[in-house]
Scaffold this active site. Structure first.
Site: not given
Length: 462
Positions: A187, A317
């Site tokens: 989870h 980037s």
């Protein structure tokens, strides 16, 4: 543009003089100016292989002359050797049976055969596109046969080797990482420990199951519609044609093709393609999960999980200097998204046939072969540029392992679930260690805690 006059049953058509295709191909070019997606090259080559097998079978049964079979074979070999790659211009968005592409192949092979024979283009003597190249065939059985042949060849020669190579790399990593104990996560929350090797072994097992599903799908793809002709009855074919043609395709391809036992299913349904796409979709689901896990585990480098390192392949980037991104994971997950979409298309197309024929075959072929190609390419790329270079980051792994509150699970048998939960919640609330909290609560001594909470002992039943 210089043209020559070709004809079909509807009349004359002007065709580029240098083209090997004929009237029906040109009509399709004129009538279906929809998109730019042409039929995949593996399908073109598979259809040429079907024509080659048909010619060999028909001559063995006395249905065409040896000269005609030899000329068709030479022309088909030219296609298979890439010499006529520019002669198949038709788009996917055409007749749903693939008739125009089948005739494209028939016309190209006939014109090339007659050129070899010295009679020239548009002569159609001694080889006619319908009477000889298409003898004992309908598009309705030849085209689905080509889909099966193309898909089976591509799965065997491209996809399965690529998946196996990635699987083997991950298996090597699983073995190398076997001693490394880390914290598990469920989870997206902390869970009990396991080894990094165990985590990677799960990926290996997923790919093993994926390979099994591909092999299961191949069993249906090996069944061929050829010999069903127009509606599955075999009209205008020799009684022995279907079995012999399938055997010839098996010989030419090296794959265990057989004649489909029920030609009505083989023409009217596309269930084998739908099932194969399902196997591809499931493989994509596995690969998507694996790639996502790896990019999460490699997130950072300072503010993420950072439990593993992956290769730095290119700048990430245009504005942030020094940034490097998990690009192979991103490419893989995009491929998986495409495969999921392709599967939806194939499922809808496979369900949409009517009576004796499915008329969504070009779009089924296009999407099925694209999924096979993309998954194979993506596995090769991911393996070469990412998986082989994965390395653990021991200090980060150790930090998370010893700061996890879920190590408290090891105390269940000694102090019970509720007391163990109290230790975890109190430790979290007070920002203290589990050991310190358990001792302060009077539930254990420090020595008892140390004896019970040993992460390396928590990765197997005990």
């Amino acid at each position: 543009m210089n043209t020559r006059t070709e004809h079909d049953t509807m009349g004359n058509v002007e065709v580029p003089s240098e083209a090997y295709w004929g009237a029906q191909t040109q009509r399709s070019r004129n009538n279906f100016k929809i998109g730019g997606e042409t039929l995949p090259q593996p399908l073109i080559y598979a259809l040429a292989l079907v024509k080659k097998a048909a010619a060999a079978t028909n001559v063995s049964l006395g249905r065409i002359k040896p000269e005609q079979a030899d000329l068709i074979t030479q022309a088909a070999d030219d296609v298979l050797n890439g010499k006529l790659d520019g002669q198949f211009p038709l788009v996917v968005w055409q007749t749903g049976s693939g008739t125009q592409s089948n005739m494209n192949m028939n016309e190209v092979l006939a014109n090339r055969a007659n050129e070899i024979a010295g009679t020239g283009l548009a002569a159609y003597q001694p080889v006619h596109p319908n009477d000889h190249v298409n003898h004992a065939q309908s598009t309705n059985d030849a085209f689905p046969t080509a889909i099966h042949v193309a898909a089976a060849i591509e799965i065997n020669r491209h996809l399965i080797p690529a998946v196996k190579a990635l699987r083997d790399t991950l298996d090597k990593k699983a073995q190398a990482f076997a001693p490394i104990v880390k914290i598990g996560r469920t989870h997206l929350q902390d869970a009990t420990p396991l080894t990094l090797g165990q985590e990677f072994s799960g990926y290996v097992s997923q790919l093993d199951h994926g390979l099994g599903r591909l092999n299961d799908a191949l069993k249906d793809l090996y069944e061929l519609a050829l010999g069903g002709t127009a509606v599955g009855t075999g009209l205008n074919s020799h009684p022995e044609y279907a079995e012999k043609a399938a055997a010839k395709l098996a010989e030419l391809s090296g794959l265990p093709f057989v004649s489909a036992p029920n030609k009505f299913e083989a023409l009217g349904g596309r269930d084998a393609a739908v099932a194969a796409s399902g196997a591809l979709k499931t493989l994509a689901a596995s690969l998507n999960k694996i790639a996502n896990d790896i990019r999460w585990l490699a997130s950072g480098p300072r503010c993420g999980l950072g439990e593993i390192k992956i290769p730095e392949n290119e700048p990430g980037s245009s504005i942030m200097p020094g940034k490097v991104n998990p690009t192979q994971c991103e490419a893989m997950t995009m491929v998986c998204c495409q495969v999921f979409g392709n599967d939806v298309t194939i499922g809808m197309a496979g369900a949409s046939g009517n009576f004796e024929l499915n008329v969504y075959m070009p779009v089924i072929a296009y999407n099925l072969l694209q999924s096979i190609r993309l998954l194979g390419d993506a596995c090769n790329s991911f393996n070469e540029h990412c998986a082989v270079g994965i390395e653990p980051v021991p200090e980060k792994i150790d930090y998370f392992l010893h700061h996890s509150l879920m190590l408290v699970t090891a105390l269940n048998r000694k102090i019970g679930y509720e007391n163990a939960a109290k230790v975890a919640k109190t430790a979290y609330k007070n920002n203290k260690s589990l050991r310190e909290t358990a001792v302060e609560l009077g539930l254990l001594t420090g020595e008892e805690f140390d004896e019970l909470v040993v992460p390396a002992d928590m990765v197997h039943p005990r």
